[in-house]
Write an enzyme that holds these catalytic residues in place. Structure first.
Site, short mmCIF file in Angstrom:
data_model
loop_
_atom_site.label_atom_id
_atom_site.label_comp_id
_atom_site.label_asym_id
_atom_site.label_seq_id
_atom_site.Cartn_x
_atom_site.Cartn_y
_atom_site.Cartn_z
N ARG A 270 34.92 6.71 33.63
CA ARG A 270 34.19 6.82 32.36
C ARG A 270 33.18 7.96 32.37
NH1 ARG A 270 34.26 1.23 33.32
NH2 ARG A 270 35.42 0.00 31.79
N ARG B 295 25.81 8.65 43.47
CA ARG B 295 25.23 7.85 44.54
C ARG B 295 24.74 8.78 45.65
NH1 ARG B 295 25.33 4.50 41.27
NH2 ARG B 295 26.15 2.35 41.34
N GLU C 26 16.28 5.01 48.50
CA GLU C 26 15.41 5.08 47.34
C GLU C 26 14.44 3.90 47.36
OE1 GLU C 26 17.78 5.34 43.80
OE2 GLU C 26 18.80 7.17 44.43
N HIS D 13 16.25 9.23 40.05
CA HIS D 13 17.31 8.32 39.59
C HIS D 13 17.10 7.94 38.12
CE1 HIS D 13 20.42 5.26 41.23
NE2 HIS D 13 20.73 5.64 40.00
N GLY E 38 19.41 8.64 35.70
CA GLY E 38 20.68 8.69 34.99
C GLY E 38 20.80 7.69 33.86
#
Length: 539
Positions: A151, A233, A262, A280, A282
């Site tokens: 996707r 990732r 993280e 991070h 996203g």
């Protein structure tokens, strides 16, 4: 009246949808852990969480009420799915909610890196006007490599195409024909694309296969000045290799949104020229958070009110009678899928499944789903099970055709699968001996009887004396014990195929020794589940 527990902060839109759900009550209890979490989970019929709470086996121990957990997001690492399955709890996620936001973050980092946005702004903060120092490069006309065309990868491709970039892609489960429809040139492996790229982005899970996917060797193969982006990732890129690539000038830039550990506030890449990093972000858009919250509420309320299951990551909606009647053949279908993936690991374009004998009158759709799950599960970033496997195949442009034939053939019931792609194909026939003994009874037209479990060595060869002995010596010197052997041939002295089941793993050196025999034309190692081991969604 079904009740819902909200374990992490949820958007106002999601809470409003819960409030409006007729016949459903809910409570918000955030920050729970330990005994408080365990007690709360046993007071509600369903739960919605994000990544903040950790649902462990201890959290679910003795739970007799909870029916479903929905993760408002993609990753379900914070939920122990095996424990949930054992407790009879369905785990669902919202795989589509973050797609657009993550794709936009990828493009944002790509452009920011190309035009030196972050350091240029910092120079203004520091009172400098350094136009010449921050000369950038345009992305139009440049070549972008995309590893992983699910996707998010496809969403990135669509946006990069609008920026007039040239696209090269790699995904073992997308056909070249399907990729071409989106203007993507599909390659057989990552190595083939590296020397041609100006930019590289990855959109895969972090697995043993993708960890360190881009290391020193791959950086050396890149075009000088190539720029790398990772919003998937942490760990897919070897960060030490990136540092050395930047120092040597081989890399023109690096843009990261994710890191191996993280939170990450210290990293050798931070502060280097050509680097832009974000913490991070996203999925950190209002739209994404609203969408995953709304999806999570819709999934959970639909299940609690009607029993409908979508986007499940641990179990499948199976009628008990159907499961009891077909459980053994579901296992056969799953193992045939795993075997096909091992024999034809990339470029699969089509699959044809044929059910013979007594299977022809059964509910065979579940067998197609089990086969698709076996074919895809080692390469997918999301959980693959009987519910989502066929749709994941379709997304990658792989055609799945099924047919039934009541003629029994050599067995009362059997299932044949044919996979094709890249000019290659394999046809396998499987059956079930007794209640729980899956067997491979034909491969590419050669009749044999091989166990469908554990480590398998599949080899094609000429039917000449000494083949089995030579293979036994090669494996024995590698410390590998042969557990079972099956051989099929067309005629004495002609072409033949062999299948060995062995104990343990076959090393690269042992496999090379087998392949070195002049009468052996191919040898492939495939890893299947151990005998008696069922997939978690079936067990």
């Amino acid at each position: 009246m079904p009740s819902v527990l909200v374990l992490d902060p949820l958007s106002d839109e999601g809470l409003a949808l819960l409030e409006a759900a007729e016949g459903v009550t809910y409570e918000v209890r955030t920050g729970l852990s330990g005994d408080a979490l365990k007690k709360s989970l046993n007071e509600f019929d369903g739960a919605i969480c994000r990544s903040g709470v950790k649902i462990t086996p201890e959290s679910l121990e003795g739970n007799t009420r909870l029916k479903a957990i929905v993760r408002a997001g993609v990753g379900t690492d914070n939920i122990d799915k095996k424990a949930a399955t054992r407790a009879g709890i369905v785990v669902m996620n919202t795989p589509a909610g973050n797609t657009v936001s993550t794709a936009e973050q990828t493009i944002a980092l790509l452009l920011a890196m190309s035009r030196n946005v972050a350091p240029a702004y910092q120079s203004l903060i520091e009172g400098r006007w350094d136009r010449k120092k921050f000369m950038g490069t345009q992305v139009s006309g440049k070549t972008l490599g995309i590893v992983g065309l699910g996707r998010i990868g496809m969403a990135v491709a669509t946006r990069a195409k609008a920026l007039e970039m040239n696209l090269i892609g790699y995904d073992p489960f997308m056909s070249a024909e399907h990729a071409d429809k989106f203007g993507i040139e599909l390659v057989e492996n990552v190595a083939d694309m590296l020397p041609r790229l100006d930019y590289l982005t990855v959109h895969t899970p972090l697995t043993d296969e993708t960890r360190g996917l881009i290391g020193p060797e791959q950086v050396a193969a890149l075009k000088p000045g190539a720029r790398l982006v990772n919003c998937a990732r942490g760990g897919i890129y070897d960060e030490a290799a990136l540092v050395e690539g930047l120092k040597s000038g081989k890399l023109g830039g690096v843009a990261l949104d994710v890191f191996p550990e993280e939170p990450c506030t210290e990293n050798p890449l931070f502060g280097m020229d050509g680097v832009v990093c974000t913490p991070h972000l996203g999925a950190s858009t209002e739209e994404a958070q609203n969408q995953v919250a709304v999806e999570a509420v819709e999934l959970l309320t639909a299940y609690l009110m009607t029993g409908a299951i979508r986007c499940a990551v641990n179990v499948a909606a199976l009628d008990p009678k159907t499961l009891a009647a077909l459980k053994g053949y579901i296992d056969v279908a799953h193992r045939l899928g795993r075997l096909c993936e091992g024999l034809l690991p990339s470029g699969i374009e089509s699959c044809r499944l044929t059910y013979r004998g007594e299977l022809a009158d059964k509910e065979t759709k579940i067998l197609a789903s089990a086969f698709a799950a076996g074919l895809l599960e080692r390469a997918m970033g999301e959980e693959v099970n009987l519910i989502n496997a066929e749709s994941l195949l379709t997304e990658r442009g792989i055609q799945l055709v099924t047919e039934s034939c009541s003629t029994q053939g050599a067995f009362r019931a059997s299932m044949s699968v044919e996979v094709a792609g890249g000019g290659k194909s394999h046809t396998l026939i499987g059956t079930l001996l007794g209640q729980d003994m899956p067997r491979l009874v034909s491969i590419d037209g050669y009749r044999l009887e091989a166990f469908l479990d554990g480590t398998m060595l599949v080899f094609t060869h000429k039917d000449v004396p000494g083949i089995i002995g030579a293979i036994g010596i090669a494996l024995g010197e590698g410390g590998v014990n042969i557990a079972q052997m099956a051989v099929g041939r067309d005629k004495p002295g002609g072409d033949a195929i062999g299948v060995l089941n062995v104990d343990g793993d076959i090393s690269d050196s042992a496999l090379s020794a087998v392949r070195a025999h002049k009468a052996i034309s191919s040898a492939t190692v495939v890893q299947l589940p151990a005998a008696g081991t069922l997939p978690h969604w079936l067990g």
